[in-house]
Design a protein around this motif. Structure first.
Motif, PDB file in Angstrom:
ATOM      1  N   PHE A  78       0.243 -10.977-100.400  1.00 35.34           N
ATOM      2  CA  PHE A  78      -1.045 -10.930-101.066  1.00 35.34           C
ATOM      3  C   PHE A  78      -2.130 -10.598-100.050  1.00 35.34           C
ATOM      4  N   LEU A  79      -2.980  -9.605-100.379  1.00 36.24           N
ATOM      5  CA  LEU A  79      -4.055  -9.199 -99.480  1.00 36.24           C
ATOM      6  C   LEU A  79      -5.450  -9.462-100.040  1.00 36.24           C
ATOM      7  N   GLY A  80      -5.597  -9.462-101.369  1.00 35.30           N
ATOM      8  CA  GLY A  80      -6.917  -9.659-101.958  1.00 35.30           C
ATOM      9  C   GLY A  80      -6.936  -9.195-103.396  1.00 35.30           C
ATOM     10  N   CYS A  81      -8.160  -8.981-103.895  1.00 41.42           N
ATOM     11  CA  CYS A  81      -8.350  -8.553-105.284  1.00 41.42           C
ATOM     12  C   CYS A  81      -9.367  -7.420-105.337  1.00 41.42           C
ATOM     13  N   SER A  82      -9.243  -6.620-106.372  1.00 41.95           N
ATOM     14  CA  SER A  82     -10.172  -5.521-106.591  1.00 41.95           C
ATOM     15  C   SER A  82     -10.232  -5.254-108.087  1.00 41.95           C
ATOM     16  N   GLY A  83     -11.071  -4.320-108.461  1.00 48.00           N
ATOM     17  CA  GLY A  83     -11.119  -4.002-109.871  1.00 48.00           C
ATOM     18  C   GLY A  83     -12.198  -3.023-110.239  1.00 48.00           C
ATOM     19  N   ILE A  84     -12.185  -2.696-111.514  1.00 39.50           N
ATOM     20  CA  ILE A  84     -13.216  -1.855-112.116  1.00 39.50           C
ATOM     21  C   ILE A  84     -13.721  -2.606-113.340  1.00 39.50           C
ATOM     22  N   HIS A  85     -15.024  -2.844-113.379  1.00 37.78           N
ATOM     23  CA  HIS A  85     -15.666  -3.549-114.489  1.00 37.78           C
ATOM     24  C   HIS A  85     -16.442  -2.550-115.344  1.00 37.78           C
ATOM     25  N   LYS A  86     -16.723  -2.945-116.584  1.00 34.23           N
ATOM     26  CA  LYS A  86     -17.427  -2.073-117.540  1.00 34.23           C
ATOM     27  C   LYS A  86     -16.695  -0.732-117.623  1.00 34.23           C
ATOM     28  N   ILE A  87     -15.389  -0.841-117.778  1.00 29.93           N
ATOM     29  CA  ILE A  87     -14.478   0.294-117.644  1.00 29.93           C
ATOM     30  C   ILE A  87     -14.699   1.376-118.698  1.00 29.93           C
ATOM     31  N   ASN A  88     -15.279   1.028-119.834  1.00 35.66           N
ATOM     32  CA  ASN A  88     -15.495   2.008-120.897  1.00 35.66           C
ATOM     33  C   ASN A  88     -16.881   2.633-120.875  1.00 35.66           C
ATOM     34  N   SER A  89     -17.671   2.299-119.865  1.00 33.55           N
ATOM     35  CA  SER A  89     -19.016   2.867-119.787  1.00 33.55           C
ATOM     36  C   SER A  89     -18.978   4.166-118.977  1.00 33.55           C
TER      37      SER A  89
END
Length: 173
Positions: A78-89
């Protein structure tokens, strides 16, 4: 799109949807030091981390976000977390955090590059928003390596009460 079973592979990494399987690592590694430049505050107890993971899973089920854990492909570390928010905008927002021992090895850039490549193929967007504290030079370099341009600057108080001096990059499709 079904985000709960998505996997993104890079040369060195595996990005897969966040799950309760990683609650201990997230709880241990998401420290005061790691959150210095982030909006989020470190969890006070394991239940806080479980709540975050469950909320992330709900957002993914609703198709609002893609939240991933970052693992070394070979060892599954495990190294960390990431992401994309408001993916439909038209203007989704991306972000990342890594555990301290993973700093300086190019994992963050590799992660954001792979998320952008995924977004380029699967999302209808104009640009990714990448807000970062002005003092966080390593995170600023990630946006700049991807051609990001500073669009706005503002102050934002994080959940720990610290005022962040945010520069928000736009990373075009």
């Amino acid at each position: 799109m079904e985000y709960l079973h998505l996997e993104i592979l890079t040369d060195r990494l595996l990005l897969k949807p966040i799950s309760l399987q990683y609650k201990e690592e997230i709880f241990q590694e998401f420290t005061v030091e790691i959150t210095t430049y982030l909006y989020a505050a470190p969890p006070k107890e394991l239940g806080d981390t479980e709540f975050f993971i469950n909320q992330s899973l709900l957002e993914m089920q609703r198709g609002e976000s893609l939240i991933v854990v970052i693992l070394k492909k070979d060892s599954q570390e495990f190294l960390g977390c990431s992401g994309i928010h408001k993916i439909n905008s038209k203007y989704p927002q991306t972000g990342i955090w890594l555990k301290k021992s993973a700093f300086g090895q190019g994992y963050a850039t590799e992660t954001i590059q792979s998320l952008k490549a995924w977004a380029d193929t699967h999302l209808d967007y104009e640009y990714l928003r990448y807000p970062v504290d002005r003092e966080n030079a390593p995170s600023r370099r990630i946006a700049e390596k991807l051609g990001g341009q500073i669009f706005s600057k503002y102050k934002h108080t994080n959940l720990s009460g610290k005022v962040l001096n945010v520069v928000e990059y736009r990373i075009r499709k």
